[in-house]
Design a protein around this motif. Structure first.
Motif, PDB file in Angstrom:
ATOM      1  N   GLU A 294     -37.253  58.683  79.072  1.00 37.59           N
ATOM      2  CA  GLU A 294     -38.308  59.640  78.722  1.00 37.59           C
ATOM      3  C   GLU A 294     -37.814  61.084  78.750  1.00 37.59           C
ATOM      4  OE1 GLU A 294     -42.180  57.212  80.457  1.00 37.59           O
ATOM      5  OE2 GLU A 294     -40.908  58.313  81.858  1.00 37.59           O
ATOM      6  N   VAL A 295     -36.526  61.265  79.053  1.00 36.43           N
ATOM      7  CA  VAL A 295     -35.957  62.608  79.180  1.00 36.43           C
ATOM      8  C   VAL A 295     -35.111  62.943  77.964  1.00 36.43           C
ATOM      9  CG1 VAL A 295     -34.455  64.096  80.570  1.00 36.43           C
ATOM     10  CG2 VAL A 295     -35.927  62.399  81.685  1.00 36.43           C
ATOM     11  N   GLY A 296     -35.439  64.060  77.313  1.00 36.58           N
ATOM     12  CA  GLY A 296     -34.648  64.541  76.185  1.00 36.58           C
ATOM     13  C   GLY A 296     -33.941  65.828  76.565  1.00 36.58           C
ATOM     14  N   ASN A 297     -33.214  66.384  75.618  1.00 35.74           N
ATOM     15  CA  ASN A 297     -32.501  67.633  75.894  1.00 35.74           C
ATOM     16  C   ASN A 297     -33.443  68.817  76.038  1.00 35.74           C
ATOM     17  OD1 ASN A 297     -29.829  66.560  75.814  1.00 35.74           O
ATOM     18  ND2 ASN A 297     -29.935  66.509  73.573  1.00 35.74           N
ATOM     19  N   ASP A 298     -34.554  68.777  75.308  1.00 37.36           N
ATOM     20  CA  ASP A 298     -35.463  69.914  75.322  1.00 37.36           C
ATOM     21  C   ASP A 298     -36.912  69.509  75.589  1.00 37.36           C
ATOM     22  OD1 ASP A 298     -36.017  68.581  73.000  1.00 37.36           O
ATOM     23  OD2 ASP A 298     -35.878  70.331  71.686  1.00 37.36           O
ATOM     24  N   ARG A 299     -37.135  68.271  76.037  1.00 46.40           N
ATOM     25  CA  ARG A 299     -38.504  67.832  76.288  1.00 46.40           C
ATOM     26  C   ARG A 299     -38.526  66.631  77.227  1.00 46.40           C
ATOM     27  NH1 ARG A 299     -39.176  66.275  70.194  1.00 46.40           N
ATOM     28  NH2 ARG A 299     -37.376  67.659  70.200  1.00 46.40           N
ATOM     29  N   LEU A 300     -39.697  66.428  77.822  1.00 43.43           N
ATOM     30  CA  LEU A 300     -39.956  65.256  78.646  1.00 43.43           C
ATOM     31  C   LEU A 300     -41.176  64.549  78.071  1.00 43.43           C
ATOM     32  CD1 LEU A 300     -39.757  66.985  82.167  1.00 43.43           C
ATOM     33  CD2 LEU A 300     -37.920  65.748  81.000  1.00 43.43           C
ATOM     34  N   ASN A 301     -41.099  63.251  77.952  1.00 42.17           N
ATOM     35  CA  ASN A 301     -42.266  62.482  77.516  1.00 42.17           C
ATOM     36  C   ASN A 301     -42.978  61.989  78.774  1.00 42.17           C
ATOM     37  OD1 ASN A 301     -41.776  62.678  74.702  1.00 42.17           O
ATOM     38  ND2 ASN A 301     -40.177  61.138  74.900  1.00 42.17           N
ATOM     39  N   VAL A 302     -44.113  62.569  79.056  1.00 40.26           N
ATOM     40  CA  VAL A 302     -44.839  62.273  80.292  1.00 40.26           C
ATOM     41  C   VAL A 302     -45.914  61.225  80.007  1.00 40.26           C
ATOM     42  CG1 VAL A 302     -46.169  63.240  82.204  1.00 40.26           C
ATOM     43  CG2 VAL A 302     -44.397  64.622  81.081  1.00 40.26           C
ATOM     44  N   GLU A 303     -45.699  60.018  80.519  1.00 46.20           N
ATOM     45  CA  GLU A 303     -46.622  58.921  80.269  1.00 46.20           C
ATOM     46  C   GLU A 303     -47.153  58.281  81.545  1.00 46.20           C
ATOM     47  OE1 GLU A 303     -44.805  56.090  77.701  1.00 46.20           O
ATOM     48  OE2 GLU A 303     -44.250  57.565  76.171  1.00 46.20           O
ATOM     49  N   HIS A 304     -46.511  58.588  82.685  1.00 42.61           N
ATOM     50  CA  HIS A 304     -46.893  57.917  83.927  1.00 42.61           C
ATOM     51  C   HIS A 304     -46.927  58.884  85.112  1.00 42.61           C
ATOM     52  CE1 HIS A 304     -44.800  54.790  81.470  1.00 42.61           C
ATOM     53  NE2 HIS A 304     -45.854  54.081  81.830  1.00 42.61           N
ATOM     54  N   THR A 305     -47.498  58.391  86.173  1.00 41.42           N
ATOM     55  CA  THR A 305     -47.366  59.034  87.477  1.00 41.42           C
ATOM     56  C   THR A 305     -46.941  57.937  88.442  1.00 41.42           C
ATOM     57  OG1 THR A 305     -48.471  60.466  89.105  1.00 41.42           O
ATOM     58  CG2 THR A 305     -49.760  58.647  88.201  1.00 41.42           C
ATOM     59  N   LEU A 306     -46.170  58.279  89.443  1.00 43.80           N
ATOM     60  CA  LEU A 306     -45.679  57.278  90.394  1.00 43.80           C
ATOM     61  C   LEU A 306     -46.417  57.426  91.717  1.00 43.80           C
ATOM     62  CD1 LEU A 306     -43.588  55.010  90.909  1.00 43.80           C
ATOM     63  CD2 LEU A 306     -42.075  56.779  91.824  1.00 43.80           C
ATOM     64  N   HIS A 307     -47.133  56.367  92.094  1.00 45.02           N
ATOM     65  CA  HIS A 307     -47.856  56.357  93.366  1.00 45.02           C
ATOM     66  C   HIS A 307     -47.019  55.583  94.372  1.00 45.02           C
ATOM     67  CE1 HIS A 307     -50.975  55.445  96.334  1.00 45.02           C
ATOM     68  NE2 HIS A 307     -51.684  56.421  95.801  1.00 45.02           N
ATOM     69  N   PRO A 308     -46.851  56.092  95.596  1.00 46.08           N
ATOM     70  CA  PRO A 308     -45.996  55.408  96.575  1.00 46.08           C
ATOM     71  C   PRO A 308     -46.471  54.006  96.923  1.00 46.08           C
ATOM     72  CG  PRO A 308     -47.284  57.173  97.606  1.00 46.08           C
ATOM     73  CD  PRO A 308     -47.421  57.336  96.123  1.00 46.08           C
ATOM     74  N   LYS A 309     -47.771  53.737  96.798  1.00 43.78           N
ATOM     75  CA  LYS A 309     -48.313  52.421  97.141  1.00 43.78           C
ATOM     76  C   LYS A 309     -48.499  51.534  95.925  1.00 43.78           C
ATOM     77  CE  LYS A 309     -52.268  50.200  99.436  1.00 43.78           C
ATOM     78  NZ  LYS A 309     -53.543  50.433 100.179  1.00 43.78           N
ATOM     79  N   PHE A 310     -48.967  52.103  94.802  1.00 41.24           N
ATOM     80  CA  PHE A 310     -49.330  51.302  93.640  1.00 41.24           C
ATOM     81  C   PHE A 310     -48.313  51.346  92.499  1.00 41.24           C
ATOM     82  CE2 PHE A 310     -53.330  52.651  95.711  1.00 41.24           C
ATOM     83  CZ  PHE A 310     -53.810  51.396  96.059  1.00 41.24           C
TER      84      PHE A 310
END
Length: 376
Positions: free
Chosen positions: A227-243
């Motif tokens: 999801e990481v590019g040279n000039d952008r990030l594709n943000v599709e998720h969040t990471l929960h420590p439990k779920f």
């Protein structure tokens, strides 16, 4: 006050010799009804049938249906409420369901649990809100009130109550906390601190990315390498420590511009953008927070008095952007970058592309330099 059981189950022998479980329920005056067959000779099945009928308000004694009975399992994964949310395309994240359950258990059931649904009035709810405000923060109080509204609205839809007694009650006003944001000089000192440690270079890069994108920390640590590019990030998720990985807070996928000088793509791990050396695990938000607090203490930055947390980096970024020379003209772009929800039609018809963010890139590069150049 003792509440009489709303129904009873008993065996009855039929002329054929077969024994079937029957049930009786109490009417609004507490009198027993005629006996009705459950159609089964198994006590466990008879109990399930009666409980379902009771929960659905099929007994005329629905006035005696307790709040605790109706709300039991309301926010379970496979509950009717959650199934409907999924069907509607508004599925709740596991962390949200868990939060609702906790509010129900801690702030709602202790007060309303033994009350019949139809005995809950607007005046009762007002007294409960006063009780909440005496024992919990405004945010917790408001969240609990929202959960109660959801449950009572469902009870009205099932015709168990005629109106939602909490529907028109206002929420408690939340005072904005006075925060003294980190300055770029302080960010520079934090970035260059040796306390990050070589083994946790990923945490320092995550800190830096937070500072120059304003992303939520869960989104940062949930970034995967692809999801990481040279000039952008594709943000599709969040990471929960439990779920684990889940949708973003607003359930909207977006891209976030990053300056090429960040060189994030070439520093990613095998799976995670911020991954500890020789491990397949992402750098967790809790570690970044603890490390940031440790470094602040070492530098004499009173993070407690100033209300500084990892989330403060998001506040700092937005304030820095809006306070720049471009501030008045890039508000919509800032909102798109940080993922703030808005129902305006402008957002609905706007489709952002990297080349449309020259101001963001320029400010990010300036901020990057201020944080990463030699210690001041």
């Amino acid at each position: 006050m003792r509440i009489t059981e709303p129904y009873t189950i008993f065996l009855r022998k039929l002329p054929s010799g077969r024994q079937i479980y029957y049930y009786q329920f109490r009417d609004e005056d507490g009198r027993r009804s005629a006996a009705y067959s459950t159609g089964t000779d198994k006590i466990s099945q008879a109990k399930r049938i009666c409980q379902r009928l009771y929960n659905e308000g099929k007994f005329s004694s629905s006035r005696q249906l307790l709040f605790s009975t109706f709300s039991s399992g309301f926010f379970d994964e496979n509950s009717p409420y959650n199934k409907w949310k999924k069907t509607n395309g508004n599925e709740l994240a596991p962390s949200t369901l868990s939060s609702y359950k906790r509010l129900l258990e801690m702030q709602i059931v202790p007060y309303f649990g033994d009350m019949p649904l139809r005995k809950i009035t607007t005046d009762t709810v007002k007294k409960w809100i006063v009780w909440l405000n005496e024992n919990w923060s405004a945010k917790t109080s408001n969240n609990a009130q929202s959960v109660l509204n959801i449950i009572l609205k469902s009870a009205k839809e099932k015709k168990l109550i005629s109106e939602v007694p909490s529907a028109d009650l206002s929420f408690r006003k939340i005072k904005k906390k006075n925060r003294e944001l980190l300055t770029t000089k302080e960010l520079n000192r934090i970035y260059h601190s040796p306390l990050w440690g070589k083994d946790w270079e990923c945490a320092r890069r995550a800190f830096l990315t937070c500072a120059i994108t304003g992303m939520r920390i869960g989104e940062i640590v949930g970034l995967q390498t692809f999801e990481v590019g040279n000039d952008r990030l594709n943000v599709e998720h969040t990471l929960h420590p439990k779920f684990g990985l889940g949708p973003t807070k607003t359930r909207v996928c977006r891209f976030v511009p990053i300056p090429k000088v960040l060189r994030l793509k070439e520093q990613c791990g095998s799976r995670w953008a911020f991954q500890k050396i020789d491990e397949e695990k992402p750098c967790l938000a809790g570690f970044i927070y603890k490390r940031l607090m440790l470094i602040c203490d070492s530098l004499g930055i009173d993070h407690k008095a100033r209300g500084i947390t990892v989330h403060s980096l998001r506040n700092m970024f937005i304030s820095y952007m809006r306070g720049s020379s471009f501030g008045e003209t890039i508000d919509l772009k800032i909102k798109a970058v940080v993922g703030h929800a808005d129902e305006s039609m402008t957002d609905w018809y706007t489709y952002w592309k990297p080349e449309m963010f020259p101001e963001i890139y320029e400010i990010q590069e300036k901020l990057f330099k201020e944080i990463t150049e030699g210690e001041k």
